[in-house]
Design an enzyme around this catalytic site. Structure first.
Site, PDB file in Angstrom:
ATOM      1  N   ARG A 103      27.143  25.990-114.140  1.00 45.84           N
ATOM      2  CA  ARG A 103      27.675  24.696-114.624  1.00 45.84           C
ATOM      3  C   ARG A 103      29.166  24.754-115.000  1.00 45.84           C
ATOM      4  O   ARG A 103      29.608  24.019-115.875  1.00 45.84           O
ATOM      5  CB  ARG A 103      26.889  24.188-115.841  1.00 45.84           C
ATOM      6  CG  ARG A 103      25.475  23.661-115.627  1.00 45.84           C
ATOM      7  CD  ARG A 103      25.375  22.550-114.614  1.00 45.84           C
ATOM      8  NE  ARG A 103      25.236  23.087-113.278  1.00 45.84           N
ATOM      9  CZ  ARG A 103      24.101  23.528-112.746  1.00 45.84           C
ATOM     10  NH1 ARG A 103      23.009  23.448-113.427  1.00 45.84           N
ATOM     11  NH2 ARG A 103      24.048  23.998-111.521  1.00 45.84           N
ATOM     12  N   CYS A 136      22.809  16.029-118.592  1.00 49.29           N
ATOM     13  CA  CYS A 136      22.434  17.006-119.625  1.00 49.29           C
ATOM     14  C   CYS A 136      23.636  17.293-120.521  1.00 49.29           C
ATOM     15  O   CYS A 136      24.726  17.569-120.037  1.00 49.29           O
ATOM     16  CB  CYS A 136      21.952  18.305-118.983  1.00 49.29           C
ATOM     17  SG  CYS A 136      20.315  18.138-118.276  1.00 49.29           S
ATOM     18  N   GLU A 145      27.379  21.325-121.865  1.00 50.07           N
ATOM     19  CA  GLU A 145      27.675  21.105-120.445  1.00 50.07           C
ATOM     20  C   GLU A 145      28.598  19.893-120.315  1.00 50.07           C
ATOM     21  O   GLU A 145      29.515  19.882-119.500  1.00 50.07           O
ATOM     22  CB  GLU A 145      26.358  20.853-119.699  1.00 50.07           C
ATOM     23  CG  GLU A 145      26.553  20.549-118.233  1.00 50.07           C
ATOM     24  CD  GLU A 145      25.232  20.445-117.483  1.00 50.07           C
ATOM     25  OE1 GLU A 145      24.252  21.146-117.850  1.00 50.07           O
ATOM     26  OE2 GLU A 145      25.165  19.648-116.536  1.00 50.07           O
TER      27      GLU A 145
HETATM   28  C1  FAD Z   1      21.388  10.710-114.738  1.00 51.70           C
HETATM   29  C2  FAD Z   1      22.217  11.954-114.521  1.00 51.70           C
HETATM   30  C3  FAD Z   1      21.648  13.056-113.919  1.00 51.70           C
HETATM   31  C4  FAD Z   1      22.402  14.219-113.718  1.00 51.70           C
HETATM   32  N1  FAD Z   1      21.797  15.299-113.149  1.00 51.70           N
HETATM   33  C5  FAD Z   1      22.522  16.436-112.956  1.00 51.70           C
HETATM   34  C6  FAD Z   1      21.930  17.592-112.343  1.00 51.70           C
HETATM   35  O1  FAD Z   1      20.770  17.602-111.956  1.00 51.70           O
HETATM   36  N2  FAD Z   1      22.704  18.699-112.181  1.00 51.70           N
HETATM   37  C7  FAD Z   1      24.019  18.728-112.585  1.00 51.70           C
HETATM   38  O2  FAD Z   1      24.687  19.765-112.418  1.00 51.70           O
HETATM   39  N3  FAD Z   1      24.603  17.655-113.156  1.00 51.70           N
HETATM   40  C8  FAD Z   1      23.901  16.518-113.347  1.00 51.70           C
HETATM   41  N4  FAD Z   1      24.494  15.425-113.932  1.00 51.70           N
HETATM   42  C9  FAD Z   1      25.911  15.505-114.344  1.00 51.70           C
HETATM   43  C10 FAD Z   1      26.913  15.062-113.260  1.00 51.70           C
HETATM   44  O3  FAD Z   1      26.256  14.298-112.293  1.00 51.70           O
HETATM   45  C11 FAD Z   1      27.592  16.263-112.598  1.00 51.70           C
HETATM   46  O4  FAD Z   1      28.186  17.126-113.549  1.00 51.70           O
HETATM   47  C12 FAD Z   1      28.663  15.808-111.619  1.00 51.70           C
HETATM   48  O5  FAD Z   1      29.123  16.908-110.899  1.00 51.70           O
HETATM   49  C13 FAD Z   1      29.842  15.158-112.339  1.00 51.70           C
HETATM   50  O6  FAD Z   1      30.741  14.694-111.348  1.00 51.70           O
HETATM   51  P1  FAD Z   1      31.771  13.538-111.698  1.00 51.70           P
HETATM   52  O7  FAD Z   1      32.573  13.300-110.485  1.00 51.70           O
HETATM   53  O8  FAD Z   1      31.054  12.388-112.275  1.00 51.70           O
HETATM   54  O9  FAD Z   1      32.664  14.258-112.801  1.00 51.70           O
HETATM   55  P2  FAD Z   1      33.345  13.569-114.071  1.00 51.70           P
HETATM   56  O10 FAD Z   1      32.303  13.253-115.083  1.00 51.70           O
HETATM   57  O11 FAD Z   1      34.230  12.467-113.648  1.00 51.70           O
HETATM   58  O12 FAD Z   1      34.234  14.777-114.604  1.00 51.70           O
HETATM   59  C14 FAD Z   1      33.618  15.943-115.138  1.00 51.70           C
HETATM   60  C15 FAD Z   1      34.706  17.001-115.352  1.00 51.70           C
HETATM   61  O13 FAD Z   1      35.253  17.361-114.083  1.00 51.70           O
HETATM   62  C16 FAD Z   1      36.663  17.133-114.079  1.00 51.70           C
HETATM   63  N5  FAD Z   1      37.027  16.681-112.736  1.00 51.70           N
HETATM   64  C17 FAD Z   1      36.562  15.596-112.058  1.00 51.70           C
HETATM   65  N6  FAD Z   1      37.109  15.544-110.841  1.00 51.70           N
HETATM   66  C18 FAD Z   1      37.944  16.595-110.745  1.00 51.70           C
HETATM   67  C19 FAD Z   1      38.806  17.070-109.713  1.00 51.70           C
HETATM   68  N7  FAD Z   1      38.935  16.447-108.544  1.00 51.70           N
HETATM   69  N8  FAD Z   1      39.534  18.201-109.952  1.00 51.70           N
HETATM   70  C20 FAD Z   1      39.435  18.847-111.148  1.00 51.70           C
HETATM   71  N9  FAD Z   1      38.639  18.446-112.151  1.00 51.70           N
HETATM   72  C21 FAD Z   1      37.897  17.327-111.948  1.00 51.70           C
HETATM   73  C22 FAD Z   1      36.904  16.069-115.130  1.00 51.70           C
HETATM   74  O14 FAD Z   1      38.246  16.096-115.599  1.00 51.70           O
HETATM   75  C23 FAD Z   1      35.888  16.498-116.176  1.00 51.70           C
HETATM   76  O15 FAD Z   1      36.387  17.586-116.917  1.00 51.70           O
HETATM   77  C24 FAD Z   1      23.760  14.255-114.130  1.00 51.70           C
HETATM   78  C25 FAD Z   1      24.345  13.119-114.712  1.00 51.70           C
HETATM   79  C26 FAD Z   1      23.589  11.971-114.899  1.00 51.70           C
HETATM   80  C27 FAD Z   1      24.243  10.762-115.527  1.00 51.70           C
END
Ligand code: FAD
Length: 339
Positions: A199, A247, A322
């Site tokens: 993660r 999470c 996380e």
């Molecule tokens: C209902 C639900 C279920 C989920 N299930 C899972 C699961 O099963 N497994 C899991 O691992 N996660 C899960 N997640 C969490 C989430 O989906 C993941 O962590 C996903 O990868 C986040 O991506 P994001 O683009 O939304 O990141 P964001 O929330 O927009 O950003 C997260 C972090 O990444 C950084 N970031 C974003 N884009 C970049 C980039 N291009 N370069 C550098 N840094 C960047 C941001 O600055 C921040 O620090 C879940 C979330 C929800 C709401």
């Protein structure tokens, strides 16, 4: 809200002043940011970061906002969104993907009807994870099905090493393009040169622009069935239709917790349903904190801290987060923080 393409800041792409970030997160909390900047190519993103650096602005990067808790009502500097970088490419016509970043116009988009022998995909940072799952099974490529039901963008998945307990996004990554926002230097890195862990993609303050992922050819129908099954299981176990940031905590070392995940620890202590205003620990899964009404980032943070205190008192286990936090005590540093 003001949306401008040409303004005193001279952004190289669309930019909004005083933009509301809450609707851009899955938890739907958070305040306004001074600038929300929306590049539509990696080159525009690089140029936007250069402008921010020149103006001495803090820079943060926002993907799908699916793993994010924004605490303050006002955030200074600029947030660069990857919303418009939603592209997935076959590598057929690209020389090993080397043109993925660097051309003015995007290469041809993925064309599911024309299956090539190359089991790889190129993705810009804003490619949607659910689009990737669909594209992969439609092309008969194994390796993305475990992301079924996981919201967010590819850049966020690289930053978080999104996935399941035993599998992470980086397991399928071959190469990645990173921008050092402090210097403007663009780096192409092979998977072996990166050090992702559970993660955490350990991007170390770099911005992910694009990556190449590799897959294994497999039967399309079988892959779709597996993806559907993962989605069904996820919906049964987690509050996927509620407003959350996924999470909140990483699973602790199984030796320390008798094999119990973070959600089970919270559940066993009877903390599900615990509220702080409209922030509530999900009754379906103890690792999810929900926005059950009109909660604020501050309330969500207070609830998270309260759960952590009680888990530590009762079990001696210090849960590690996380979810990424912007602003508030111990919030993560911007990727660019001018002195
Ligand atoms: C209902 C639900 C279920 C989920 N299930 C899972 C699961 O099963 N497994 C899991 O691992 N996660 C899960 N997640 C969490 C989430 O989906 C993941 O962590 C996903 O990868 C986040 O991506 P994001 O683009 O939304 O990141 P964001 O929330 O927009 O950003 C997260 C972090 O990444 C950084 N970031 C974003 N884009 C970049 C980039 N291009 N370069 C550098 N840094 C960047 C941001 O600055 C921040 O620090 C879940 C979330 C929800 C709401």
């Amino acid at each position: 809200m003001e949306s401008v393409t040409n303004c005193s800041m001279d952004w190289p792409c669309a930019a909004q002043r005083s933009a509301d970030l809450a609707p851009r997160t899955t938890l739907k909390v958070g305040g306004r940011v001074e600038w929300l900047v929306e590049p539509k190519s990696p080159e525009e993103l690089v140029a936007a970061v250069n402008v921010a650096r020149g103006e001495g602005l803090e820079v943060r990067v926002l993907g799908g906002g699916a793993n994010l808790l924004i605490v303050p009502e006002e955030l200074g500097g600029c947030v660069i969104s990857t919303d418009l970088l939603n592209y997935t490419f076959r590598l057929t016509d690209l020389e090993a993907g080397s043109e993925l970043v660097g051309s003015e116009t995007p290469p041809a988009r993925v064309a599911p009807a024309k299956v090539s022998d190359d089991p790889r995909l190129g993705l810009w940072a804003g490619a949607r994870l659910q689009g990737l799952v669909r594209t992969a099974y439609q092309l008969g490529l194994r390796g993305a099905e475990l992301l079924s039901g996981v919201p967010g963008h590819v850049g966020g998945a690289l930053a978080m090493n999104a996935g399941s307990r035993d599998w992470g996004f980086w397991d399928q990554v071959e190469r990645v393009w990173l921008l050092d926002p402090g210097t403007g230097e663009l780096q192409e890195r092979a998977r072996e040169e990166c050090a992702p862990t559970y993660r955490d993609g350990h991007l170390e303050g770099k911005i992910a622009l694009a990556c190449v992922m590799h897959f294994e050819p497999d039967d399309k129908t079988l892959l779709k069935e597996e993806a559907d099954e993962y989605l069904r299981a996820k919906c049964a176990a987690q509050p996927v239709t509620e407003r959350s940031a996924g999470c909140v905590w990483k699973n602790p070392d199984p030796e320390e917790s008798d094999g119990r995940g973070a959600g089970k620890l919270v559940d066993d202590l009877g903390l599900t349903g615990l509220r702080m205003g409209d922030a509530m620990v999900s009754t379906q899964h103890g690792n999810f904190v929900l926005n059950a009404g009109k909660t604020t980032g501050k309330q969500v943070l207070e609830l998270i801290e309260e759960v952590e205190r009680r888990v530590l008192d009762e079990t001696g286990i210090q849960l590690s987060r996380e979810v990424r936090q912007w602003g508030g005590p111990n919030g993560e540093s911007p990727v660019l923080a001018p002195a």
